[in-house]
Design a protein around this motif. Structure first.
Motif, PDB file in Angstrom:
ATOM      1  N   TYR A  25       0.849  -1.189   0.000  1.00  0.00           N
ATOM      2  CA  TYR A  25       0.000   0.000   0.000  1.00  0.00           C
ATOM      3  C   TYR A  25       0.886   1.240   0.000  1.00  0.00           C
ATOM      4  CZ  TYR A  25       1.243   0.574   4.905  1.00  0.00           C
ATOM      5  OH  TYR A  25       1.941   0.756   6.069  1.00  0.00           O
ATOM      6  N   ARG A  26       0.295   2.361  -0.274  1.00  0.00           N
ATOM      7  CA  ARG A  26       1.025   3.623  -0.222  1.00  0.00           C
ATOM      8  C   ARG A  26       0.910   4.173   1.199  1.00  0.00           C
ATOM      9  NH1 ARG A  26       0.175   8.834  -4.106  1.00  0.00           N
ATOM     10  NH2 ARG A  26       1.460  10.233  -2.879  1.00  0.00           N
ATOM     11  N   PRO A  27       2.014   4.194   1.943  1.00  0.00           N
ATOM     12  CA  PRO A  27       1.933   4.578   3.349  1.00  0.00           C
ATOM     13  C   PRO A  27       1.591   6.057   3.542  1.00  0.00           C
ATOM     14  CG  PRO A  27       4.210   4.298   2.715  1.00  0.00           C
ATOM     15  CD  PRO A  27       3.376   3.878   1.537  1.00  0.00           C
ATOM     16  N   ARG A  28       0.912   6.314   4.639  1.00  0.00           N
ATOM     17  CA  ARG A  28       0.619   7.677   5.062  1.00  0.00           C
ATOM     18  C   ARG A  28       1.806   8.179   5.880  1.00  0.00           C
ATOM     19  NH1 ARG A  28      -4.338   4.959   6.953  1.00  0.00           N
ATOM     20  NH2 ARG A  28      -3.148   5.046   8.868  1.00  0.00           N
ATOM     21  N   PRO A  29       1.869   9.470   6.166  1.00  0.00           N
ATOM     22  CA  PRO A  29       2.993   9.993   6.956  1.00  0.00           C
ATOM     23  C   PRO A  29       3.194   9.279   8.296  1.00  0.00           C
ATOM     24  CG  PRO A  29       1.850  11.796   5.922  1.00  0.00           C
ATOM     25  CD  PRO A  29       1.036  10.562   5.641  1.00  0.00           C
ATOM     26  N   ASP A  30       2.112   8.986   9.016  1.00  0.00           N
ATOM     27  CA  ASP A  30       2.265   8.285  10.294  1.00  0.00           C
ATOM     28  C   ASP A  30       2.842   6.885  10.101  1.00  0.00           C
ATOM     29  OD1 ASP A  30       1.407  10.351  11.919  1.00  0.00           O
ATOM     30  OD2 ASP A  30      -0.673   9.664  11.954  1.00  0.00           O
ATOM     31  N   ASP A  31       2.472   6.225   9.016  1.00  0.00           N
ATOM     32  CA  ASP A  31       3.020   4.899   8.716  1.00  0.00           C
ATOM     33  C   ASP A  31       4.526   4.989   8.473  1.00  0.00           C
ATOM     34  OD1 ASP A  31       0.406   3.831   8.763  1.00  0.00           O
ATOM     35  OD2 ASP A  31       0.161   4.193   6.613  1.00  0.00           O
ATOM     36  N   VAL A  32       4.934   5.998   7.730  1.00  0.00           N
ATOM     37  CA  VAL A  32       6.350   6.185   7.423  1.00  0.00           C
ATOM     38  C   VAL A  32       7.127   6.452   8.711  1.00  0.00           C
ATOM     39  CG1 VAL A  32       7.987   7.653   6.183  1.00  0.00           C
ATOM     40  CG2 VAL A  32       5.883   6.959   5.078  1.00  0.00           C
ATOM     41  N   LYS A  33       6.538   7.242   9.593  1.00  0.00           N
ATOM     42  CA  LYS A  33       7.199   7.511  10.880  1.00  0.00           C
ATOM     43  C   LYS A  33       7.328   6.235  11.712  1.00  0.00           C
ATOM     44  CE  LYS A  33       6.170  12.389  11.542  1.00  0.00           C
ATOM     45  NZ  LYS A  33       5.502  13.379  12.419  1.00  0.00           N
ATOM     46  N   LEU A  34       6.295   5.410  11.713  1.00  0.00           N
ATOM     47  CA  LEU A  34       6.367   4.147  12.452  1.00  0.00           C
ATOM     48  C   LEU A  34       7.442   3.220  11.883  1.00  0.00           C
ATOM     49  CD1 LEU A  34       2.600   3.371  13.060  1.00  0.00           C
ATOM     50  CD2 LEU A  34       4.323   3.855  14.796  1.00  0.00           C
ATOM     51  N   LEU A  35       7.542   3.167  10.568  1.00  0.00           N
ATOM     52  CA  LEU A  35       8.583   2.345   9.939  1.00  0.00           C
ATOM     53  C   LEU A  35       9.971   2.883  10.269  1.00  0.00           C
ATOM     54  CD1 LEU A  35       6.865   1.697   6.504  1.00  0.00           C
ATOM     55  CD2 LEU A  35       7.232   0.026   8.342  1.00  0.00           C
ATOM     56  N   ALA A  36      10.122   4.196  10.287  1.00  0.00           N
ATOM     57  CA  ALA A  36      11.410   4.806  10.644  1.00  0.00           C
ATOM     58  C   ALA A  36      11.759   4.491  12.097  1.00  0.00           C
ATOM     59  CB  ALA A  36      11.362   6.310  10.419  1.00  0.00           C
ATOM     60  N   ALA A  37      10.784   4.592  12.995  1.00  0.00           N
ATOM     61  CA  ALA A  37      11.032   4.275  14.400  1.00  0.00           C
ATOM     62  C   ALA A  37      11.407   2.802  14.564  1.00  0.00           C
ATOM     63  CB  ALA A  37       9.799   4.615  15.239  1.00  0.00           C
ATOM     64  N   TYR A  38      10.752   1.945  13.804  1.00  0.00           N
ATOM     65  CA  TYR A  38      11.085   0.520  13.841  1.00  0.00           C
ATOM     66  C   TYR A  38      12.529   0.295  13.388  1.00  0.00           C
ATOM     67  CZ  TYR A  38      11.170  -4.416  12.655  1.00  0.00           C
ATOM     68  OH  TYR A  38      11.525  -5.742  12.555  1.00  0.00           O
ATOM     69  N   MET A  39      12.919   0.938  12.304  1.00  0.00           N
ATOM     70  CA  MET A  39      14.291   0.796  11.817  1.00  0.00           C
ATOM     71  C   MET A  39      15.295   1.265  12.865  1.00  0.00           C
ATOM     72  SD  MET A  39      13.967   1.935   7.825  1.00  0.00           S
ATOM     73  CE  MET A  39      15.727   1.776   7.513  1.00  0.00           C
ATOM     74  N   LYS A  40      15.003   2.384  13.520  1.00  0.00           N
ATOM     75  CA  LYS A  40      15.893   2.893  14.558  1.00  0.00           C
ATOM     76  C   LYS A  40      15.991   1.934  15.737  1.00  0.00           C
ATOM     77  CE  LYS A  40      16.055   7.048  15.944  1.00  0.00           C
ATOM     78  NZ  LYS A  40      15.814   8.386  16.466  1.00  0.00           N
ATOM     79  N   SER A  41      14.886   1.287  16.075  1.00  0.00           N
ATOM     80  CA  SER A  41      14.893   0.380  17.222  1.00  0.00           C
ATOM     81  C   SER A  41      15.671  -0.899  16.943  1.00  0.00           C
ATOM     82  CB  SER A  41      13.462   0.033  17.637  1.00  0.00           C
ATOM     83  OG  SER A  41      12.877  -0.877  16.720  1.00  0.00           O
ATOM     84  N   ARG A  42      15.834  -1.239  15.681  1.00  0.00           N
ATOM     85  CA  ARG A  42      16.497  -2.482  15.299  1.00  0.00           C
ATOM     86  C   ARG A  42      17.999  -2.333  15.077  1.00  0.00           C
ATOM     87  NH1 ARG A  42      14.056  -6.945  16.071  1.00  0.00           N
ATOM     88  NH2 ARG A  42      14.873  -7.876  14.203  1.00  0.00           N
ATOM     89  N   ASP A  43      18.471  -1.111  14.847  1.00  0.00           N
ATOM     90  CA  ASP A  43      19.870  -0.939  14.465  1.00  0.00           C
ATOM     91  C   ASP A  43      20.395   0.392  15.006  1.00  0.00           C
ATOM     92  OD1 ASP A  43      22.358  -0.916  13.265  1.00  0.00           O
ATOM     93  OD2 ASP A  43      21.594  -0.970  11.215  1.00  0.00           O
ATOM     94  N   ASN A  44      21.462   0.333  15.788  1.00  0.00           N
ATOM     95  CA  ASN A  44      22.067   1.561  16.317  1.00  0.00           C
ATOM     96  C   ASN A  44      22.734   2.393  15.231  1.00  0.00           C
ATOM     97  OD1 ASN A  44      21.260   1.083  18.942  1.00  0.00           O
ATOM     98  ND2 ASN A  44      23.137  -0.023  19.464  1.00  0.00           N
ATOM     99  N   ASN A  45      23.047   1.783  14.113  1.00  0.00           N
ATOM    100  CA  ASN A  45      23.690   2.492  13.000  1.00  0.00           C
ATOM    101  C   ASN A  45      22.677   2.842  11.917  1.00  0.00           C
ATOM    102  OD1 ASN A  45      26.315   2.330  14.109  1.00  0.00           O
ATOM    103  ND2 ASN A  45      26.423   0.203  13.480  1.00  0.00           N
ATOM    104  N   TYR A  46      21.495   3.273  12.332  1.00  0.00           N
ATOM    105  CA  TYR A  46      20.442   3.628  11.384  1.00  0.00           C
ATOM    106  C   TYR A  46      20.829   4.882  10.597  1.00  0.00           C
ATOM    107  CZ  TYR A  46      19.186   7.079  14.923  1.00  0.00           C
ATOM    108  OH  TYR A  46      19.206   8.105  15.819  1.00  0.00           O
ATOM    109  N   PRO A  47      20.278   5.059   9.403  1.00  0.00           N
ATOM    110  CA  PRO A  47      20.565   6.262   8.608  1.00  0.00           C
ATOM    111  C   PRO A  47      20.099   7.522   9.343  1.00  0.00           C
ATOM    112  CG  PRO A  47      19.526   4.582   7.249  1.00  0.00           C
ATOM    113  CD  PRO A  47      19.445   4.103   8.665  1.00  0.00           C
TER     114      PRO A  47
END
Length: 83
Positions: A25-47
């Motif tokens: 699906y085409r994510p909404r802004p809140d979805d994109v923020k949740l995915l970004a937070a998930y990425m940050k929680s999984r890797d200390n060397n996040y972009p």
């Protein structure tokens, strides 16, 4: 006052789509923020641009999502790809 497009924010959105290529699906802004937070929680060397994405207001993220998708459509319709 018109705000110039943020290349860093567009890069952050590209990072999300690269990390999650099978979004159905085409994510909404809140979805994109949740995915970004998930990425940050999984890797200390996040972009680092993910921090910008998490801090930006949803209206600006929506604008950049539309910009991202319009670029993707123009690439997929390119006559050079049909050669």
């Amino acid at each position: 006052m018109s705000r110039q497009p943020s290349e860093a924010l567009l890069e952050a959105i590209h990072t999300i789509y690269h990390a999650f290529p099978n979004l159905s699906y085409r994510p909404r802004p809140d979805d994109v923020k949740l995915l970004a937070a998930y990425m940050k929680s999984r890797d200390n060397n996040y972009p680092s641009q993910l921090d910008l994405l998490l801090q930006e207001n949803n209206q600006h993220i929506e604008h950049e999502l539309q910009r991202y998708h319009s670029k993707q459509k123009s690439v997929s319709r390119s006559p050079l790809l049909d050669s």
